[in-house]
Scaffold this active site. Structure first.
Site, PDB file in Angstrom:
ATOM      1  N   CYS A   1      -7.760 -34.238  10.221  1.00 28.50           N
ATOM      2  CA  CYS A   1      -7.391 -33.325   9.144  1.00 28.50           C
ATOM      3  C   CYS A   1      -8.038 -31.950   9.341  1.00 28.50           C
ATOM      4  O   CYS A   1      -8.948 -31.775  10.138  1.00 28.50           O
ATOM      5  CB  CYS A   1      -7.805 -33.917   7.799  1.00 28.50           C
ATOM      6  SG  CYS A   1      -6.941 -33.181   6.389  1.00 28.50           S
TER       7      CYS A   1
ATOM      8  N   ASP B   1     -13.064 -40.555  -0.669  1.00 28.01           N
ATOM      9  CA  ASP B   1     -13.819 -39.475  -0.053  1.00 28.01           C
ATOM     10  C   ASP B   1     -15.082 -39.231  -0.867  1.00 28.01           C
ATOM     11  O   ASP B   1     -15.155 -39.580  -2.055  1.00 28.01           O
ATOM     12  CB  ASP B   1     -12.964 -38.209   0.003  1.00 28.01           C
ATOM     13  CG  ASP B   1     -13.500 -37.159   0.959  1.00 28.01           C
ATOM     14  OD1 ASP B   1     -14.540 -37.404   1.605  1.00 28.01           O
ATOM     15  OD2 ASP B   1     -12.881 -36.084   1.057  1.00 28.01           O
TER      16      ASP B   1
END
Length: 210
Positions: free
Chosen positions: A8, A126
């Site tokens: 990412c 996360d």
């Protein structure tokens, strides 16, 4: 089961090609302006030409029409929502077909609450942050050990080649998401770090993760 690898925070078409070459399963592009890895709408012209792996656009509490416009223009495979987006909004933006919902982790997990987001393609855990993620710091992966067996979540936060095997063993995710852990400068990916990260994940496939 093969563990998915998402790289990412890609900001450059060369980095996207390199990520595909080392075996990334998904490529992530951040469209949230406050992110240090933000790509503007102008980037859609090269993102839509990326081939070899599904593309994911990352957003945080942004206007749904903006998200839809970028998704269409960039031909994104998925959108990843990192803010306080409701389960209802996730469903409206594509639900099981198109949406990855990020959930911040800062302590004990409320698995009943997680079930509210059951109508998305994937839940991603996360490290909790006031800015919605991107801290580059891990959380205690052991809090995910009690996750429902059918949840099939992804894991992010402070992952790198040197610790991802331990994360896979402790949390047993279906996928991992990495940004800063494979960079040589902010927003610029290092091909060797990406390769070593993917190799570290594949070394665990078929052993602890089955």
């Amino acid at each position: 089961m093969r563990v998915s690898v998402k790289i990412c925070g890609i900001t450059d078409p060369g980095d996207a090609r390199a990520a595909v070459q080392v075996g990334a399963d998904f490529l992530g592009f951040v469209f949230y302006p406050a992110s240090r890895r933000h790509v503007g709408e102008a980037a859609v012209s090269w993102i839509r030409r990326v081939s070899g792996a599904p593309t994911v656009g990352v957003f945080l509490d942004q206007d749904p029409e903006f998200i839809r416009r970028v998704r269409k223009a960039a031909r994104l495979s998925f959108i990843q929502l990192h803010g306080g987006e409701s389960p209802e909004l996730c469903a409206k933006l594509g639900g099981r077909e198109k949406v990855i919902k990020a959930i911040p982790v800062g302590g004990r997990m409320d698995w009943g609450l997680m079930r509210a987001y059951g109508q998305v393609a994937r839940v991603l855990f996360d490290t909790a942050s006031p800015t919605g993620g991107g801290t580059g710091r891990p959380f205690d992966w052991r809090v995910l050990a009690s996750a429902p067996a059918d949840l099939g979540f992804w894991l992010a936060g402070g992952l790198r080649a040197t610790n991802v095997a331990r994360a896979l063993v402790q949390a047993n995710p279906a996928g991992v998401d990495v940004a800063s852990g494979v960079e040589d400068a902010l927003g610029r990916k290092d091909p060797d770090k990406m390769r070593r990260f993917v190799e570290a994940v594949r070394a665990v496939d078929g052993s602890k993760i089955v």
